[in-house]
Design a protein around this motif. Structure first.
Motif, PDB file in Angstrom:
ATOM      1  N   LEU A   1       0.854  -1.184   0.000  1.00  0.00           N
ATOM      2  CA  LEU A   1       0.000   0.000   0.000  1.00  0.00           C
ATOM      3  C   LEU A   1       0.888   1.231   0.000  1.00  0.00           C
ATOM      4  CD1 LEU A   1      -2.807   1.281   0.205  1.00  0.00           C
ATOM      5  CD2 LEU A   1      -2.662   1.065   2.674  1.00  0.00           C
ATOM      6  N   TYR A   2       0.973   1.897  -1.142  1.00  0.00           N
ATOM      7  CA  TYR A   2       1.859   3.059  -1.268  1.00  0.00           C
ATOM      8  C   TYR A   2       1.154   4.365  -0.912  1.00  0.00           C
ATOM      9  CZ  TYR A   2       5.424   0.328  -3.802  1.00  0.00           C
ATOM     10  OH  TYR A   2       6.401  -0.565  -4.159  1.00  0.00           O
ATOM     11  N   TRP A   3      -0.165   4.334  -0.789  1.00  0.00           N
ATOM     12  CA  TRP A   3      -0.920   5.581  -0.630  1.00  0.00           C
ATOM     13  C   TRP A   3      -0.805   6.144   0.772  1.00  0.00           C
ATOM     14  CZ3 TRP A   3      -6.286   4.393  -3.302  1.00  0.00           C
ATOM     15  CH2 TRP A   3      -6.039   3.969  -4.614  1.00  0.00           C
ATOM     16  N   LEU A   4      -0.905   7.462   0.878  1.00  0.00           N
ATOM     17  CA  LEU A   4      -1.019   8.140   2.161  1.00  0.00           C
ATOM     18  C   LEU A   4      -2.421   8.744   2.238  1.00  0.00           C
ATOM     19  CD1 LEU A   4       2.434   9.976   2.358  1.00  0.00           C
ATOM     20  CD2 LEU A   4       1.663   8.001   3.696  1.00  0.00           C
ATOM     21  N   PRO A   5      -2.878   9.111   3.450  1.00  0.00           N
ATOM     22  CA  PRO A   5      -4.206   9.730   3.556  1.00  0.00           C
ATOM     23  C   PRO A   5      -4.373  10.908   2.588  1.00  0.00           C
ATOM     24  CG  PRO A   5      -3.371   9.211   5.721  1.00  0.00           C
ATOM     25  CD  PRO A   5      -2.261   8.872   4.766  1.00  0.00           C
ATOM     26  N   ARG A   6      -3.319  11.682   2.417  1.00  0.00           N
ATOM     27  CA  ARG A   6      -3.427  12.842   1.510  1.00  0.00           C
ATOM     28  C   ARG A   6      -3.622  12.423   0.056  1.00  0.00           C
ATOM     29  NH1 ARG A   6       0.914  17.288   3.610  1.00  0.00           N
ATOM     30  NH2 ARG A   6      -0.286  17.822   5.465  1.00  0.00           N
ATOM     31  N   SER A   7      -3.029  11.297  -0.326  1.00  0.00           N
ATOM     32  CA  SER A   7      -3.225  10.817  -1.700  1.00  0.00           C
ATOM     33  C   SER A   7      -4.720  10.557  -1.909  1.00  0.00           C
ATOM     34  CB  SER A   7      -2.463   9.512  -1.958  1.00  0.00           C
ATOM     35  OG  SER A   7      -1.217   9.473  -1.323  1.00  0.00           O
ATOM     36  N   VAL A   8      -5.338   9.911  -0.924  1.00  0.00           N
ATOM     37  CA  VAL A   8      -6.764   9.552  -1.040  1.00  0.00           C
ATOM     38  C   VAL A   8      -7.633  10.814  -1.021  1.00  0.00           C
ATOM     39  CG1 VAL A   8      -8.646   8.219  -0.004  1.00  0.00           C
ATOM     40  CG2 VAL A   8      -6.308   7.316   0.021  1.00  0.00           C
ATOM     41  N   GLU A   9      -7.237  11.763  -0.183  1.00  0.00           N
ATOM     42  CA  GLU A   9      -7.978  13.040  -0.148  1.00  0.00           C
ATOM     43  C   GLU A   9      -7.992  13.684  -1.539  1.00  0.00           C
ATOM     44  OE1 GLU A   9      -7.529  16.657   2.723  1.00  0.00           O
ATOM     45  OE2 GLU A   9      -6.483  14.964   3.610  1.00  0.00           O
ATOM     46  N   ILE A  10      -6.842  13.666  -2.188  1.00  0.00           N
ATOM     47  CA  ILE A  10      -6.738  14.272  -3.527  1.00  0.00           C
ATOM     48  C   ILE A  10      -7.583  13.501  -4.538  1.00  0.00           C
ATOM     49  CG2 ILE A  10      -5.144  14.758  -5.436  1.00  0.00           C
ATOM     50  CD1 ILE A  10      -2.982  15.330  -3.275  1.00  0.00           C
ATOM     51  N   ILE A  11      -7.518  12.159  -4.472  1.00  0.00           N
ATOM     52  CA  ILE A  11      -8.306  11.337  -5.402  1.00  0.00           C
ATOM     53  C   ILE A  11      -9.795  11.695  -5.277  1.00  0.00           C
ATOM     54  CG2 ILE A  11      -9.094   8.977  -5.872  1.00  0.00           C
ATOM     55  CD1 ILE A  11      -6.261   8.027  -5.002  1.00  0.00           C
ATOM     56  N   ARG A  12     -10.253  11.835  -4.035  1.00  0.00           N
ATOM     57  CA  ARG A  12     -11.678  12.129  -3.815  1.00  0.00           C
ATOM     58  C   ARG A  12     -12.045  13.533  -4.285  1.00  0.00           C
ATOM     59  NH1 ARG A  12     -14.729   8.808  -1.170  1.00  0.00           N
ATOM     60  NH2 ARG A  12     -13.831   6.981  -0.165  1.00  0.00           N
TER      61      ARG A  12
ATOM     62  N   ASP B   1       2.026   6.121  -9.070  1.00  0.00           N
ATOM     63  CA  ASP B   1       3.022   5.078  -9.318  1.00  0.00           C
ATOM     64  C   ASP B   1       3.425   4.429  -7.996  1.00  0.00           C
ATOM     65  OD1 ASP B   1       3.610   5.180 -12.316  1.00  0.00           O
ATOM     66  OD2 ASP B   1       3.463   7.270 -11.725  1.00  0.00           O
ATOM     67  N   ALA B   2       4.622   3.877  -7.933  1.00  0.00           N
ATOM     68  CA  ALA B   2       5.010   3.159  -6.719  1.00  0.00           C
ATOM     69  C   ALA B   2       5.416   4.140  -5.627  1.00  0.00           C
ATOM     70  CB  ALA B   2       6.140   2.192  -7.029  1.00  0.00           C
ATOM     71  N   GLY B   3       4.470   4.937  -5.198  1.00  0.00           N
ATOM     72  CA  GLY B   3       4.704   5.952  -4.178  1.00  0.00           C
ATOM     73  C   GLY B   3       3.414   6.716  -3.950  1.00  0.00           C
ATOM     74  N   PRO B   4       3.391   7.612  -2.955  1.00  0.00           N
ATOM     75  CA  PRO B   4       2.141   8.295  -2.588  1.00  0.00           C
ATOM     76  C   PRO B   4       1.816   9.539  -3.418  1.00  0.00           C
ATOM     77  CG  PRO B   4       3.885   8.826  -1.041  1.00  0.00           C
ATOM     78  CD  PRO B   4       4.494   7.898  -2.038  1.00  0.00           C
ATOM     79  N   GLN B   5       2.743   9.975  -4.302  1.00  0.00           N
ATOM     80  CA  GLN B   5       2.498  11.221  -5.046  1.00  0.00           C
ATOM     81  C   GLN B   5       1.371  11.019  -6.062  1.00  0.00           C
ATOM     82  OE1 GLN B   5       4.290  12.771  -3.259  1.00  0.00           O
ATOM     83  NE2 GLN B   5       6.452  12.330  -3.348  1.00  0.00           N
ATOM     84  N   VAL B   6       0.619  12.091  -6.281  1.00  0.00           N
ATOM     85  CA  VAL B   6      -0.481  12.023  -7.245  1.00  0.00           C
ATOM     86  C   VAL B   6      -0.118  12.896  -8.440  1.00  0.00           C
ATOM     87  CG1 VAL B   6      -2.962  12.360  -7.576  1.00  0.00           C
ATOM     88  CG2 VAL B   6      -2.083  11.758  -5.314  1.00  0.00           C
ATOM     89  N   LYS B   7      -0.368  12.396  -9.641  1.00  0.00           N
ATOM     90  CA  LYS B   7      -0.119  13.162 -10.855  1.00  0.00           C
ATOM     91  C   LYS B   7      -1.448  13.322 -11.578  1.00  0.00           C
ATOM     92  CE  LYS B   7       3.878  10.784 -10.031  1.00  0.00           C
ATOM     93  NZ  LYS B   7       4.234   9.366  -9.802  1.00  0.00           N
TER      94      LYS B   7
END
Ligand code: PMV
Length: 329
Positions: free
Chosen positions: A258-269, A286-292
Motif C-alpha cells: 500500500l503506497y498511498w497516504l491519507p493525503r493521496s486519497v484526499e486528492i483522489i476524492r 506510481d510506486a509511491g504516494p504522489q499524485v499526478k
C-alpha cells in the motif's frame, strides 16, 4: 587511455498505462505494455567520466546522486551490460565510470527519478565511450538499470511493448501542446518498497496478477487511441483504470503493498468532485504516494490552486518534453 567525459539530460517518464510485473528470463522484461509521457518540467543532469580504473579497485565504478554516493550493487547489472556493449564494439570496456547525477526534483519518492536517471546515465555513458548515443541502443541499455528508463530516452509519448527490450516513440512532444500533467508531491520521504521488489512480490503472491496482465493490453490500446484523438476524457478514464487496477493487484500481494497516504486519497476524492463539476482532471499514481493529474493547459492552474495547501512541496506543472540528449561531449 585518456579520460573522456559527457554530460546529458533526461526527463522522467510518467506511465498512462502502467508497467507492473516482469517476465522471467532477461532483465526488466515487462509483462504489460506501457504507454507514457515524458515530462518536460523535471530534469536529471548527469556527467559520466570514463577513465582508467583505480589500482586494486575493480570494477571501481562510482555513482553520486544529488551529492550522495550510491550503493554499487544497484548499478552493477547496468555497468556489466555497458562493458559487454563496449566489448562487442571493441571500445575501451576495461575502463571505469564515475557518475555525477543531479535531479531538480525529489529522488525516489515516486516521481520516476530512476527513469530519467538511467536514461541520462545510459546516454552519457554510451556517448562518452563511443562518441554517439543511438536511441535504440540507449533505450535497451537504460532498461537494464530501470525498466521505465527505456521510455525516458524518447520524447513526447512512448510505448514499451510487453516482452520488449526497448521502448519506441508513439508521438513526439509537439503532438499535444495543451496536454498537462500536474505533479502533486504529498511527501518528500523516499518510498519504503522499491518498484523492483514490489513487482516481484506482486507476481509471486497476488492471486489477481494474471487478471491484471490479461487486461493490460486492452487498457494500453485504449490509452493509445485516446492519444491519437487527443481525447483527454478518454485518456484520463483509461489511465485511471490502469493505475487503480495496478494497485488492486498490489493490494492482493502477501504481504500487501500500500503506497498511498491519507493525503493521496484526499486528492483522489477531491478530483472526483472537480470532474463532477466538469473540470477535466484525472489522476494517476506510481510506486509511491504522489499524485499526478492529467489535465490541460487551461485547467492546470485550478488544479494547482485546489491542492496547494495539502502539499509538502509546490506542485509542478509539466507538458510533454523531449527525449534524453547529450549536452556536452
Ligand atoms: O521501471 P521502474 O522500476 O521505474 O518501475 C516503474 C513502475 C511504475 O512507475 C509504477 C509504472 C511505470 O510504468 O512507470
Amino acid at each position: 587511455m585518456e579520460t573522456r567525459s559527457c554530460r546529458s539530460r533526461a526527463h522522467p517518464s510518467l506511465a498512462l498505462a502502467k508497467y507492473w510485473g516482469k517476465r522471467t528470463g532477461g532483465i526488466n522484461i515487462p509483462a504489460t505494455t506501457s504507454v507514457a509521457v515524458t515530462l518536460e518540467a523535471l530534469t536529471t543532469t548527469t556527467t559520466v567520466q570514463v577513465h582508467p580504473c583505480p589500482e586494486g579497485a575493480r570494477p571501481g565504478d562510482r555513482v553520486m546522486l544529488d551529492g550522495e554516493v550510491q550503493e554499487a550493487r544497484r548499478f552493477r547489472p547496468f555497468f556489466e551490460e555497458l562493458r559487454a556493449i563496449a566489448g562487442v564494439r571493441s571500445l575501451p570496456g576495461d575502463s571505469c565510470f564515475t557518475v555525477d547525477s543531479m535531479n531538480d526534483f525529489p529522488t525516489a519518492a515516486g516521481l520516476a527519478s530512476s527513469a530519467s536517471g538511467f536514461a541520462a546515465l545510459a546516454t552519457a555513458a554510451l556517448a562518452a565511450l563511443s562518441g554517439t548515443a543511438n536511441p535504440e541502443e540507449v533505450s535497451r541499455l537504460a532498461r537494464i538499470g530501470s525498466g521505465s528508463a527505456c521510455r525516458s530516452v524518447y520524447g513526447g509519448f512512448t510505448r514499451w511493448e510487453a516482452g520488449s527490450e526497448r521502448a519506441v516513440q508513439v508521438r513526439d512532444e509537439t503532438w499535444w501542446p495543451d496536454f498537462r500533467v500536474v505533479v502533486l508531491p504529498v511527501t518528500v520521504e523516499a518510498k519504503a518498497v522499491t518498484s523492483r521488489e514490489g513487482m516481484n512480490r506482486t507476481r509471486d503472491t497476488s492471486p489477481f496478477y494474471d487478471a491484471w496482465v490479461g487486461d493490460a493490453p486492452r487498457l494500453a490500446g485504449e490509452v493509445e487511441r485516446a492519444l491519437e484523438e487527443r481525447d483527454l476524457e478518454r485518456l484520463g478514464t483509461a489511465a485511471r483504470l490502469s493505475y487503480l487496477r495496478m494497485f488492486a493487484t498490489m493490494l492482493g500481494a502477501e504481504p500487501p503493498l500500500l503506497y498511498w497516504l491519507p493525503r493521496s486519497v484526499e486528492i483522489i476524492r477531491e478530483l472526483a468532485r472537480l470532474r463532477s463539476r466538469g473540470i477535466p482532471a484525472w489522476e494517476t499514481m506510481d510506486a509511491g504516494p504522489q499524485v499526478k493529474v492529467l489535465t490541460d493547459r487551461i485547467h492546470a492552474p485550478l488544479v494547482v490552486e485546489t491542492f496547494s495547501e495539502l502539499l509538502s512541496l509546490p506542485a509542478i506543472v509539466s507538458g510533454p518534453g523531449p527525449g534524453a540528449s547529450v549536452e556536452s561531449l
